[in-house]
Design an enzyme around this catalytic site. Structure first.
Site, mmCIF file in Angstrom:
data_model
loop_
_atom_site.group_PDB
_atom_site.id
_atom_site.type_symbol
_atom_site.label_atom_id
_atom_site.label_comp_id
_atom_site.label_asym_id
_atom_site.label_seq_id
_atom_site.Cartn_x
_atom_site.Cartn_y
_atom_site.Cartn_z
ATOM 1 N N GLY A 74 0.635 -1.114 0.090
ATOM 2 C CA GLY A 74 0.184 -0.092 0.044
ATOM 3 C C GLY A 74 0.831 1.167 0.054
ATOM 4 N N CYS A 101 5.107 -6.529 1.423
ATOM 5 C CA CYS A 101 5.526 -5.014 1.422
ATOM 6 C C CYS A 101 4.813 -4.487 2.742
ATOM 7 C CB CYS A 101 5.085 -4.250 0.062
ATOM 8 S SG CYS A 101 6.126 -2.773 -0.149
ATOM 9 N N TYR A 102 4.084 -3.631 2.456
ATOM 10 C CA TYR A 102 3.374 -2.623 3.516
ATOM 11 C C TYR A 102 2.860 -3.542 4.616
ATOM 12 C CZ TYR A 102 -0.085 0.056 6.247
ATOM 13 O OH TYR A 102 -0.596 0.825 7.291
ATOM 14 N N HIS A 187 7.793 -7.875 -3.721
ATOM 15 C CA HIS A 187 6.748 -8.540 -4.307
ATOM 16 C C HIS A 187 6.673 -9.587 -5.005
ATOM 17 C CE1 HIS A 187 4.341 -4.564 -3.465
ATOM 18 N NE2 HIS A 187 5.495 -3.989 -3.372
ATOM 19 N N GLU A 189 4.204 -11.231 -6.268
ATOM 20 C CA GLU A 189 3.261 -11.464 -7.173
ATOM 21 C C GLU A 189 3.489 -10.872 -8.876
ATOM 22 O OE1 GLU A 189 2.417 -7.349 -5.032
ATOM 23 O OE2 GLU A 189 3.433 -9.230 -4.825
ATOM 24 N N SER A 242 -12.894 1.506 -29.159
ATOM 25 C CA SER A 242 -11.585 1.973 -29.665
ATOM 26 C C SER A 242 -10.648 1.342 -30.548
ATOM 27 C CB SER A 242 -10.325 2.537 -28.270
ATOM 28 O OG SER A 242 -10.167 1.287 -27.789
ATOM 29 N N GLY A 243 -11.129 0.058 -30.670
ATOM 30 C CA GLY A 243 -10.249 -0.968 -31.415
ATOM 31 C C GLY A 243 -9.000 -1.803 -30.593
ATOM 32 N N GLY A 244 -8.909 -1.200 -29.442
ATOM 33 C CA GLY A 244 -8.104 -2.138 -28.738
ATOM 34 C C GLY A 244 -8.670 -3.173 -28.182
ATOM 35 N N VAL A 245 -7.875 -4.200 -27.350
ATOM 36 C CA VAL A 245 -8.564 -5.408 -27.197
ATOM 37 C C VAL A 245 -9.393 -5.460 -25.860
ATOM 38 C CG1 VAL A 245 -6.620 -6.002 -25.372
ATOM 39 C CG2 VAL A 245 -7.953 -7.879 -26.423
ATOM 40 N N ASP A 246 -9.074 -4.312 -24.998
ATOM 41 C CA ASP A 246 -10.268 -4.247 -23.962
ATOM 42 C C ASP A 246 -11.587 -3.797 -24.322
ATOM 43 O OD1 ASP A 246 -7.887 -4.530 -22.122
ATOM 44 O OD2 ASP A 246 -7.548 -2.716 -21.990
ATOM 45 N N SER A 247 -11.852 -2.836 -25.090
ATOM 46 C CA SER A 247 -12.975 -2.492 -25.635
ATOM 47 C C SER A 247 -13.504 -3.261 -26.416
ATOM 48 C CB SER A 247 -13.040 -0.860 -26.157
ATOM 49 O OG SER A 247 -12.181 -0.935 -27.267
ATOM 50 N N THR A 248 -13.098 -4.120 -27.364
ATOM 51 C CA THR A 248 -13.295 -4.960 -28.340
ATOM 52 C C THR A 248 -13.850 -6.164 -27.696
ATOM 53 O OG1 THR A 248 -11.841 -4.366 -30.106
ATOM 54 C CG2 THR A 248 -12.751 -6.524 -30.286
ATOM 55 N N LYS A 385 -4.506 -7.364 -18.265
ATOM 56 C CA LYS A 385 -4.425 -7.326 -19.885
ATOM 57 C C LYS A 385 -4.152 -8.845 -20.389
ATOM 58 C CE LYS A 385 -4.061 -4.062 -21.964
ATOM 59 N NZ LYS A 385 -5.124 -3.177 -22.836
#
Length: 529
Positions: A74, A101-102, A187, A189, A242-248, A385
């Site tokens: 954190g 970490c924290y 970290h 992870e 937008s054409g990116g993978v997330d919005s697609t 992602k």
């Protein structure tokens, strides 16, 4: 699974069988990587929940019944009077605990240790394992890990065992001698702690005896069903693509859920990469998504005139998107929802989870105004992602689209330091295309996470055609990552860098200097602003 409220956690658990798989609770102290911890646990086929520290008490633990607890990092300091904390009862639960970490520092203070502020350790750091323990089974005596801290554990009580120290002499890992309670300053992870997954495996399977019984095969069905439960049969959903993978992927999931009530919209804000508008429209149509196309280049560029501050640019772009969506909604009263391709890194960097710090506002998280009046769907909000890319392939998205380099929602505006104008837009657009073309030529493009160019207001004296020229400096940024939460700069061969530099300075007349960014994330971010 992200659950910042008690009822939300119970609701999430209600989807499991009565017997259910073993569960791991990640206590979120506002760290950038809290969800990444949970994601890594899921990769090991273990069901994980994330809950904000403010709702975690003994009653909560009794209802959740986790087999192991992980305390996240954190942004807060243990040395602050009102630092985030959890009750000392966690030490007596007889449940294995791992503080990161924290969380490592918090455990140390709970048992009577001392934390101080030091020189700070950021990025790749060597640690030395000084005492054997099942937590470090399979680790060499010296290993590189990923650090991001300034405070450190300076002293521990006698009932602890120090397991590792860093190259700077700081305590990197410890264990309470008679309990299965551990703290690690680094970290495990993140991707750049190369044996981090092995440490998590050791903790979960060898120490906590958690059974790997959970699978993600039904994640698409779960997301689609969740959308159907929220969206009423007569309501339409506007999806910004937008054409990116997330919005697609978001558009494809919403289409599965609501069919023809999907209203996809592609807004050209004039800040796209070279040739991107035509490519995006072609890709979307090939997937059965026929968006409303709006060329709003002039209105975005007009709004950005004179604006130099990064956060203000992001806010303006988010607001302008909202105005365009509002115009569409006025024409179609059945649109009640706005679906966005928000992923978890967007959420955490925008400071949208309790206890987290705002690093930079993402227009699809912190830049949308309240007056828009649409309910928001974010089906990918808890995913990273690489998880979204796996979903994309499952949904039939071509690999070259699924693995396209990430591109920020505000577009090239965040790759221009200072005011956005036509000259700098032209420079950064062409320079970025050159970077991509050269990397593709040498078969490097698909091996890196992101590659692009940045331009600002700084200039350098150059010589072109035997004449003095005061020209722009272009910064080239190429990084490797898995999820965008951490990143390392790529050691590009010198001859490739030379080719990039020569092409940029010869093809873009205003540029006389090309530099290469060699800073990791953290302490830097990937994008300049």
């Amino acid at each position: 699974m992200c659950c910042n409220g008690f009822d939300a956690v119970l609701n999430a658990l209600s989807t499991l069988d009565d017997k259910g798989p073993d569960k791991v609770l990640v206590v979120d102290f506002g760290g950038q990587y809290a969800h990444l911890i949970a994601r890594r646990v899921r990769e090991l086929n273990v069901y994980s929940l994330v809950a904000n520290y403010s709702i975690v008490d003994e009653g909560f633990i009794d209802k959740i019944k986790p087999k192991a607890i992980i305390l996240s990092g954190g942004p807060s300091s243990i040395l602050c009077r009102k630092h985030p904390r959890i009750g000392d009862w966690i030490l007596d639960l007889n449940i294995p605990v791992l503080g990161i970490c924290y969380g490592h520092q918090l455990l140390a203070v709970m048992i009577g240790g001392r934390v101080e502020t030091g020189r700070g350790e950021y990025g790749r750091t060597m640690i030395k394992i000084i005492n054997k323990d099942p937590l470090f089974e399979g680790w060499s005596s010296e290993e590189y890990v990923w650090m991001s801290h300034r405070d450190y554990v300076a002293e521990l009580p006698s009932n602890t065992k120090i397991l590792a120290i860093s190259e700077n002499g700081y305590i990197a890992a410890f264990k309470i001698s008679d309990k299965k309670i551990y703290g690690v300053q680094f970290h495990p992870e993140v991707y750049h702690t190369r044996k981090g997954m092995l440490l998590l495996k050791n903790f979960l399977f060898n120490i906590a005896r958690v059974k790997p019984e959970w699978r993600m095969e039904n994640i698409v069905d779960n997301i689609v069903e969740n959308i159907r439960r929220k969206v009423k049969p007569y309501e339409k959903v506007l999806v910004a693509v937008s054409g990116g993978v997330d919005s697609t992927v978001t558009a494809l999931l919403v289409k599965k859920a609501v069919g023809k009530r999907l209203v996809p919209v592609f807004v050209n804000h004039g800040l796209m990469r070279e040739g991107e508008v035509e490519e995006v429209l072609e890709n979307l149509r090939s997937l059965g998504i026929n968006p409303i196309y709006i060329d709003a280049s002039n209105r975005f560029l007009e709004r950005l005139k004179g604006i130099r501050d990064c956060e203000e640019k992001r806010r303006i772009i988010g607001e302008e998107f909202a105005r365009i969506f509002s115009d569409i909604v006025r024409r179609d009263k059945d649109i009640k929802w706005l679906a966005q391709g928000t992923t978890y890194p967007d959420v955490i960097e925008s400071g949208s989870t309790p206890g987290s710090d705002r690093i930079k506002s993402h227009h699809n998280v912190a830049g949308l105004p309240d007056w828009l009046g649409l309910k928001v769907l974010e089906p990918l909000r808890e995913l990273y992602k690489d998880e979204v890319r796996r979903l994309a392939l499952h949904l039939g998205v071509p690999k070259d689209v699924a693995y396209r380099h990430p591109f920020p929602g505000p577009g090239l505006a965040v790759r221009i330091i200072g005011e956005v104008n036509e000259e700098k837009l032209r420079i950064v657009r062409r320079a970025s295309r050159i970077v991509e073309d050269v990397l593709k030529k040498h078969n490097l493009y698909d091996r890196v996470w992101q590659a692009f160019a940045v331009v600002g207001d700084d200039k350098w004296v150059g010589v072109k055609g035997d004449k003095r020229q005061h020209g722009y400096i272009v910064i080239v940024r190429v990084v490797e990552s898995v999820d965008g939460m951490t990143a390392d700069w790529v050691r590009i061969p010198y001859e490739v860098l030379d080719e990039i530099s020569k092409r940029i300075t010869s093809e873009i007349s205003e540029v006389v200097m090309v530099t290469y960014a060699i800073t990791t994330k953290p302490p830097s971010t990937i994008e300049p602003c």
